[in-house]
Design an enzyme around this catalytic site. Structure first.
Site, PDB file in Angstrom:
ATOM      1  N   SER A 364      17.948 -27.714   6.350  1.00 21.35           N
ATOM      2  CA  SER A 364      16.926 -27.418   6.040  1.00 21.35           C
ATOM      3  C   SER A 364      16.199 -26.110   6.805  1.00 21.35           C
ATOM      4  O   SER A 364      16.279 -26.173   8.106  1.00 21.35           O
ATOM      5  CB  SER A 364      15.844 -28.373   6.145  1.00 21.35           C
ATOM      6  OG  SER A 364      14.586 -27.935   6.016  1.00 21.35           O
ATOM      7  N   ARG A 365      15.969 -24.936   6.239  1.00 22.86           N
ATOM      8  CA  ARG A 365      15.636 -23.708   6.938  1.00 22.86           C
ATOM      9  C   ARG A 365      14.405 -23.604   7.353  1.00 22.86           C
ATOM     10  O   ARG A 365      14.110 -22.814   8.425  1.00 22.86           O
ATOM     11  CB  ARG A 365      16.173 -22.484   6.255  1.00 22.86           C
ATOM     12  CG  ARG A 365      17.610 -22.305   6.148  1.00 22.86           C
ATOM     13  CD  ARG A 365      18.001 -21.029   5.490  1.00 22.86           C
ATOM     14  NE  ARG A 365      18.194 -21.276   4.100  1.00 22.86           N
ATOM     15  CZ  ARG A 365      19.284 -21.446   3.583  1.00 22.86           C
ATOM     16  NH1 ARG A 365      20.353 -22.093   4.118  1.00 22.86           N
ATOM     17  NH2 ARG A 365      19.337 -21.822   2.243  1.00 22.86           N
ATOM     18  N   VAL A 366      13.533 -24.446   6.902  1.00 26.48           N
ATOM     19  CA  VAL A 366      11.957 -23.923   7.467  1.00 26.48           C
ATOM     20  C   VAL A 366      11.339 -25.396   7.699  1.00 26.48           C
ATOM     21  O   VAL A 366      10.312 -25.370   8.286  1.00 26.48           O
ATOM     22  CB  VAL A 366      11.209 -23.306   6.377  1.00 26.48           C
ATOM     23  CG1 VAL A 366      11.486 -21.894   6.178  1.00 26.48           C
ATOM     24  CG2 VAL A 366      11.045 -24.355   4.860  1.00 26.48           C
TER      25      VAL A 366
END
Ligand code: ATP
Ligand code: MG
Length: 508
Positions: A364-366
């Site tokens: 999950s990048r953010v």
């Protein structure tokens, strides 16, 4: 040329003289109508995406503007559109009537109820497609959108406004994860839109029932374009769901969650329509603009700026893979458009690890910045425990003599894998997840047999809910685990373990 007043006036006059619909071109005729696709001549000034009207109040939407003809997909009752029939421009793009009364309803992509609960009261018509908000209209993702699953909220956290892909083979729990995320929103004020594309009607009936029994239906709208519906409906459904979520995000300043279940079937519907239109097929016979189609859809997910009301749209698209092949055309496309992926694996699922999340490759990048501090404090250790476990697990199979430290890591890892399992339809509030994971990473569960971990967890949470509600409330309020709170929690767990040991001994 400088923009003098005279030049500006000249431009203004020209603009005023342009007629949006020129009378001469307003009516055309159908030269061919088959399989829901009509070819039209005339209407030379029609625009791409414009809605056209046929006799009998039948509508179609323009897909292709060619030199000699226009290609249009007919929305409903396509067999009634005959060769030679007239066709008119409407001057409008395709839209949907919306209103708060849609909450709790099951609708087809035209906005017609499918649940037999009577007509809707709507208060606006909004376009199915609109540009995504620009950078200045957005804010960073900061508020969590909790799924209620420990493994996701701890290791692949999602934030409001994020696009997170759920990807996996058939029957790996994709829909269950998405629906439980909706159930988790029931007391959060988040409005959910579940878009079913190409599914069995019975699946959606079951899903509606599940949401209803869990009190989550009243904040949810279901858009259903089942496998039996025309391809055009399946093609439009995600855009309809997105537009409805946008309506709540912009007009009602709400946080929204939209689920596209799934975009593989959506891509197939688009391929079907495009082939019927005789568009040139591209890779895997998908039309060349399929990537653009999905990016246009997913870019509309956003966390809006305060100036625009601060609402949000979180998007969870779902993709079905074949034989775990995430490198196929549609999966790679959607992976590159989203802010992270949750990988569900058939092997894990079949070996009883449910939800079957492969935590090692899910990302999950953010969402991390949206996670509450209490979870962030403990999820680091959790990640390391799991990584060490998977590393050691592989070579321990070939070695008979393991040192003490390796044995400890293996045991801790097995305990954590067990602890992250979670039955469907039982999402846990974040403060309870903190208690469970805390017990695991502090190694307070190391003397409990792995097979009893989940039973212990359930009993412990019940005990804390009944006797130590203040601990849960503290975590909920402060969102962190202060050293004092951690100490209290540790002693509560240790004391309860003795009690549980006695109960377990008695029950044997
Ligand atoms: P499909 O590819 O058919 O759409 P899917 O990936 O959406 O399948 P689901 O329908 O969500 O998978 O789940 C498949 C089966 O596994 C269902 O019977 C569901 O009840 C069960 N299941 C899913 N998740 C869990 C879980 N966490 N615990 C127990 N059972 C589960
Ligand atoms: Mg499914």
């Amino acid at each position: 040329m400088p923009l003098t007043d005279a030049v500006l006036k000249n431009i203004q006059q020209k603009i005023e003289n342009v007629e949006l619909i020129s009378e001469a071109n307003e009516v055309g005729s159908v030269i061919e109508s088959a399989d829901g696709i009509a070819r039209i001549k005339g209407l030379s000034s029609a625009l791409n995406g414009e809605l056209l009207e046929f006799p009998g109040k039948i509508y179609g939407t323009i897909f292709n503007l060619e030199k000699e003809e226009i290609v249009c997909a007919i929305l409903e009752n396509h067999t009634k559109v005959k060769e030679g029939a007239w066709v008119k421009r409407t001057g409008h793009v395709i839209g949907i009537s919306v209103g708060k009364s849609m909450l709790g309803r099951v609708l087809n992509p035209m906005g017609d109820p499918l649940d037999g609960l009577g007509p809707l009261v709507t208060d606006a018509v909004i376009p199915l497609e609109r540009p995504a908000p620009g950078v200045v209209d957005r804010e960073p993702v900061r508020v969590p959108l909790q799924t209620g699953y420990k493994v996701v909220d701890a290791l692949v956290p999602i934030g409001r406004g994020q696009r997170e892909l759920i990807i996996g083979d058939r029957q790996t729990g994709k829909t269950t994860l998405a629906v439980d995320t909706i159930i988790s929103q029931k007391n959060t004020g988040v409005i959910s839109v579940y878009v079913a594309v190409g599914q069995k009607e019975s699946t959606v009936v079951k899903l509606r029932h599940q949401l209803e029994t869990q009190d989550a239906l009243q904040n949810t709208i279901i858009i259903d374009a089942p496998a039996s519906a025309p391809a055009i409906e399946q093609y439009l459904a995600p855009f309809v769901g997105c537009a409805i979520a946008e309506y709540f995000m912009y007009e009602h300043k709400k946080d929204t969650l939209v689920i596209y279940d799934d975009l593989s079937k959506h891509a197939a519907a688009y391929r079907h329509i495009s082939l019927l239109m005789r568009r040139p097929p591209g890779r895997e016979a998908y039309p060349g603009d399929i990537f653009y189609l999905h990016s246009r859809l997913l870019e509309r997910a956003a966390k809006l700026s305060q100036r625009l009301g601060g609402g949000s749209m979180t998007a969870l698209p779902i993709i079905e893979t074949q034989g775990n092949d995430i490198a196929a055309y549609i999966p790679t496309n959607v992976i590159s458009i989203t802010d992270g992926q949750i990988f569900l694996e058939a092997d894990l699922f079949n070996s009883g690890v449910r939800p079957a999340v492969n935590a090692g490759i899910s990302v999950s990048r953010v969402g991390g910045s949206a996670q509450i501090k209490a979870i962030r404090q403990i999820s680091g250790t959790l990640r390391i425990d799991l990584a060490q476990y998977h590393e050691k697990e592989a070579f321990s199979m070939f070695s008979s003599e393991l040192d003490k430290e390796t044995l400890r890591q293996l045991h801790t890892g097995a305990t954590m894998v067990e602890l992250l399992k979670q039955d469907k339809n039982k999402p846990l509030p974040i403060e309870e997840q903190v208690v469970s994971i805390f017990a695991g990473v502090r190694e307070l569960l190391s003397d409990i047999p792995v097979a009893k971990i989940l039973a212990f967890e359930a009993a412990l949470l019940e005990h804390i809910r009944a006797k130590y509600r203040d601990i849960l409330e503290d975590i909920q309020r402060t969102k962190e685990l202060t050293p004092e709170l951690a100490e209290t929690l540790q002693s509560v767990i240790e004391n309860y373990k003795k009690e549980f040991g006695n109960v377990a001994a008695v029950s044997h």
